[in-house]
Design an enzyme around this catalytic site. Structure first.
Site, mmCIF file in Angstrom:
data_model
loop_
_atom_site.group_PDB
_atom_site.id
_atom_site.type_symbol
_atom_site.label_atom_id
_atom_site.label_comp_id
_atom_site.label_asym_id
_atom_site.label_seq_id
_atom_site.Cartn_x
_atom_site.Cartn_y
_atom_site.Cartn_z
ATOM 1 N N ARG A 165 25.061 -25.446 29.776
ATOM 2 C CA ARG A 165 23.954 -25.163 28.863
ATOM 3 C C ARG A 165 23.443 -23.723 28.997
ATOM 4 O O ARG A 165 23.891 -22.949 29.821
ATOM 5 C CB ARG A 165 22.808 -26.141 29.103
ATOM 6 C CG ARG A 165 22.268 -26.197 30.521
ATOM 7 C CD ARG A 165 21.126 -27.216 30.594
ATOM 8 N NE ARG A 165 20.583 -27.395 31.918
ATOM 9 C CZ ARG A 165 20.962 -28.330 32.786
ATOM 10 N NH1 ARG A 165 21.913 -29.175 32.447
ATOM 11 N NH2 ARG A 165 20.394 -28.435 33.985
ATOM 12 N N TRP A 206 9.300 -27.350 37.092
ATOM 13 C CA TRP A 206 9.790 -28.719 36.932
ATOM 14 C C TRP A 206 9.387 -29.601 38.108
ATOM 15 O O TRP A 206 9.653 -30.802 38.104
ATOM 16 C CB TRP A 206 11.304 -28.721 36.740
ATOM 17 C CG TRP A 206 11.695 -28.240 35.374
ATOM 18 C CD1 TRP A 206 12.410 -27.127 35.079
ATOM 19 C CD2 TRP A 206 11.369 -28.844 34.117
ATOM 20 N NE1 TRP A 206 12.552 -26.991 33.709
ATOM 21 C CE2 TRP A 206 11.916 -28.033 33.101
ATOM 22 C CE3 TRP A 206 10.650 -29.983 33.743
ATOM 23 C CZ2 TRP A 206 11.790 -28.334 31.749
ATOM 24 C CZ3 TRP A 206 10.522 -30.276 32.385
ATOM 25 C CH2 TRP A 206 11.082 -29.464 31.412
ATOM 26 N N LYS A 222 5.351 -26.682 25.173
ATOM 27 C CA LYS A 222 6.388 -25.659 25.202
ATOM 28 C C LYS A 222 6.978 -25.589 26.597
ATOM 29 O O LYS A 222 6.302 -25.875 27.582
ATOM 30 C CB LYS A 222 5.865 -24.279 24.800
ATOM 31 C CG LYS A 222 5.201 -23.483 25.929
ATOM 32 C CD LYS A 222 4.970 -22.023 25.575
ATOM 33 C CE LYS A 222 6.241 -21.243 25.431
ATOM 34 N NZ LYS A 222 7.036 -21.101 26.687
ATOM 35 N N ASN A 223 8.250 -25.169 26.666
ATOM 36 C CA ASN A 223 8.812 -24.778 27.949
ATOM 37 C C ASN A 223 9.583 -23.475 27.792
ATOM 38 O O ASN A 223 8.955 -22.434 27.550
ATOM 39 C CB ASN A 223 9.604 -25.903 28.629
ATOM 40 C CG ASN A 223 10.730 -26.495 27.818
ATOM 41 O OD1 ASN A 223 10.535 -26.944 26.686
ATOM 42 N ND2 ASN A 223 11.920 -26.558 28.383
ATOM 43 N N ASP A 224 10.898 -23.454 27.871
ATOM 44 C CA ASP A 224 11.629 -22.200 28.028
ATOM 45 C C ASP A 224 11.374 -21.179 26.926
ATOM 46 O O ASP A 224 11.520 -21.479 25.735
ATOM 47 C CB ASP A 224 13.130 -22.480 28.027
ATOM 48 C CG ASP A 224 13.575 -23.223 29.262
ATOM 49 O OD1 ASP A 224 12.713 -23.716 30.002
ATOM 50 O OD2 ASP A 224 14.789 -23.313 29.480
#
Length: 688
Positions: A198, A333, A65-67
């Site tokens: 984005r 990141w 998972k990320n955001d």
């Protein structure tokens, strides 16, 4: 935000490096550590039978998972989507996965809500959802609308390295955000040549009766307006070329503690360029429906640690202007793939604790600052509280406590007296050579800190070891030198709330599993750790959702059987309102004259809810000939549902609490040959 290319080889090299265990007397340049050397980068080995799964923080059930995506409230329940890669660590590309909560502490996984590769634009990146109460988009009042970044018709090469042109696409849900369908393949916000475009964040402008969206464009945030979530006009931009890459914007109104109303613009940014954090920057100011005007040029930071990125905020429905909640991805990141959890537990992705945030008058040039505290509902999950009272700590060797643990909350107000440096050693090894340090340094410019250099951590560069934040609140800068610390420790994370959340540090800490000691220290004088309290919490992890059938293959799932005129039945490509994915199970089989029974493989009821989508004939069981979906226990129906004589796929939810531990089967019965003498079934899921 987009997911970067997997750096698997770099991770393997890092994991193979030896773990330093030296007990040298070197200190960090700041002078805040307590006699430790940097135990650089390598993550620790795990003990047999152990786990790095957090005890009371949300984490992804498997893979990646990320955001976080801003949660929404539906029927009194928090619906929280996040970016999820089921193919980690072999392929890039994220779907949206859903988890739900009623208190912001216990999250119940519901599986993938919007799969990647559903349309021509492949995977889904960050965006936001809104509940369209007024049916402005035309999918029905209460539909959940998602604006998400995808690549606009990427080539296979662009899919492989996530390099396709970014644009904003609309997806919709008619079941409260449990499953989404794309509104075609064309963007509602086209790229027009931008390299970075984005993370749309959508809010409702009540005063003007329209939608507002913020989009991240590398060095700026653009503002857009729309009456219907489909047709958008670009109306302004807020440019900042001094904060590195801008991502994941946020915008909300909030009432300060003095009663004044303000707007807050937030972004995730790379503040390392200016010596600031790389977390959530924000400005207070004014928003007139098109343009945001900040109160001050320099941003404030909602977290000063190394691992609170892509954070989102959302309203408290009981006090929407007075209090909000926030959650962040506890990773960076700079080293996203470096974690012991992947090798030991098969997942990479942990969130911060949910915070309650409010706006308070402050000495900042803007006049106001956001303050944070762990969500109060965490107290409802406490299993024990140990009160140690006031602990006197003389200058010199640390005072080792009898209390130990890898997951707890520790609270104290430290009265430093003449001490120059005070704090706590957390996740301390038995011999005292490894630990993470939390505390305050009272030099000419006092600051709080979290230093992870004395134990294992993810940063191979050795540059991101100690986070610092100026002490600005309460009496911490006065003659008495008091500082209030609330510290959350879990298996791979440490979060520090200073002076009732005026400053916060959130970072990953990968201590050895057996390093569970706690010690207190002071340098330059005696300090008193007042009202020292340690609280432990119940394990809040719940089993992940189990997808019994999505009908996306060329044949029925393994173990499913078919009888009668439905023999040879297979899922069919369809485009029905409310369906999930490309295909559904449809017993039409060429005509309504076809009859028969489709039966699932037996399964054990090990989660509370069975959910599926159904459309087609309304011919209830018991009024023959029937078209019904039935749950069979020992061959007898104990639950049943039918369609509504239309093609709309509606959600059915069965509470199976009374059947826990029993073995059951799902049956799709089609005995009818009249009009609507068939059923469509989709997305059968077992979850808590």
């Amino acid at each position: 935000m987009r997911i970067r290319t997997t750096a698997r080889m770099a991770v393997l090299v890092l994991l193979a490096a030896p773990l330093a265990t030296g007990a040298g007397a070197a200190t960090a340049a700041s002078g805040t550590t307590t006699g430790t050397t940097d135990v650089s980068g390598p993550v620790p080995e795990q003990t047999a039978g152990g786990t790095y799964r957090p005890v009371y923080h949300h984490s992804v059930p498997d893979h990646w998972k990320n955001d976080p995506q801003r949660p929404i409230w539906v029927d009194g329940e928090l619906r929280y989507h996040y970016l999820y890669n089921p193919d980690y660590d072999e392929k890039v590309g994220t779907s949206w996965r859903l988890t739900t909560s009623t208190d912001g502490v216990v999250f119940r996984d519901q599986g993938v809500a919007a799969p990647k590769a559903t349309n021509a634009n492949y995977d889904l990146w960050s965006g936001s959802t809104v509940v369209d109460h007024q049916n402005t988009a035309g999918y029905g009042a209460g539909a959940v609308i998602m604006l998400t970044t995808q690549m606009d018709h990427p080539t296979p090469e662009e899919i492989a390295d996530a390099s396709g042109p970014q644009a904003q696409f609309l997806w919709y849900s008619t079941d409260g955000g449990r499953t989404f369908r794309p509104d075609g393949d064309q963007p509602v916000m086209a790229n027009e040549g931008r390299a970075h475009f984005r993370d749309p964040k959508v809010v409702w402008d009540e005063e003007r009766g329209r939608w507002v969206a913020l989009v991240a464009e590398a060095d700026r945030v653009s503002f857009w307006t729309s009456p219907d979530l489909k047709d958008w006009d670009r109306v302004s931009e807020y440019v900042r070329d001094d904060l590195g890459m801008i991502e994941c914007p946020d915008l909300f109104p909030v009432r300060a503690d003095d009663g004044s109303l303000h707007w807050v613009l937030g972004i995730s940014a790379n503040g390392y360029l200016t010596g600031d954090p790389a977390t959530y920057a924000y400005w207070t100011g004014d928003f007139d429906g098109e343009t945001f005007t900040p109160d001050a040029h320099d941003p404030q930071w909602l977290d000063h640690g190394f691992d609170w990125y892509g954070a989102v905020t959302w309203e408290d429905p009981d006090a929407p202007l007075d209090r909000r909640y926030a959650i962040g991805w506890m990773n960076s990141w700079a080293y996203p793939y470096t974690t012991p959890t992947w090798e030991t537990d098969g997942f990479n992705g942990t969130d911060s604790i949910v915070r309650e945030i409010q706006l308070a008058a402050s000495d900042d040039p803007s006049g106001y600052s956001l303050v944070s505290r762990p969500i109060s509902a965490l107290d409802d999950h406490a299993t024990s509280t140990t009160t140690l009272g006031d602990v006197v700590v003389p200058s010199g060797d640390p005072v080792v406590l009898d209390e130990q643990g890898a997951a707890y909350r520790i609270e104290t107000t430290v009265s430093r007296g003449a001490a120059e440096n005070v704090g706590l050693q957390l996740r301390r090894s038995v011999d005292g050579t490894r630990h993470a340090d939390v505390g305050a340094f009272f030099g000419e410019e006092p600051f709080s800190y979290l230093n992870r250099g004395g134990t294992s951590h993810p940063d191979a560069s050795g540059e991101k070891l100690e986070s610092q934040a100026p002490l600005t609140g309460g009496s911490s800068t006065g003659a008495s030198g008091e500082v209030r610390l609330t510290v959350l420790v879990d298996r791979t994370t440490v979060e520090v709330f200073v002076d009732d959340g005026r400053e916060v540090h959130s970072s990953q800490v990968f201590a050895e599993p057996d390093d569970v000691g706690i010690a207190l220290y002071a340098a330059g004088g005696t300090a008193v750790f007042q009202d020292l309290t340690i609280t432990r919490f119940a394990d809040v992890n719940r089993p992940p959702a189990r997808l019994l059938a999505d009908f996306e293959g060329d044949a029925l799932p393994s173990g499913w059987s078919v009888t009668g005129g439905l023999a040879g039945l297979a899922p069919v490509v369809s485009d029905l309102p409310g369906q999930a994915g490309h295909r559904v199970l449809d017993t039409f089989s060429g005509s309504d004259a076809a009859t028969g029974v489709v039966t699932s493989a037996p399964f054990v009821v090990d989660r509370r809810w069975l959910r599926f989508r159904i459309g087609g004939g309304n011919h209830p069981l018991g009024v023959e000939p029937a078209t019904s979906v039935n749950l069979l226990l020992d061959g007898q129906p104990v639950r049943t549902a039918t369609g509504d004589d239309d093609a709309t796929m509606r959600l059915v939810e069965w509470d199976l609490a009374d059947l826990a531990g029993r073995t059951v089967q799902l049956q799709v019965l089609d005995d009818s040959t009249t009009d609507w003498g068939h059923l469509m079934v989709d997305h059968v899921t077992l979850s808590d």
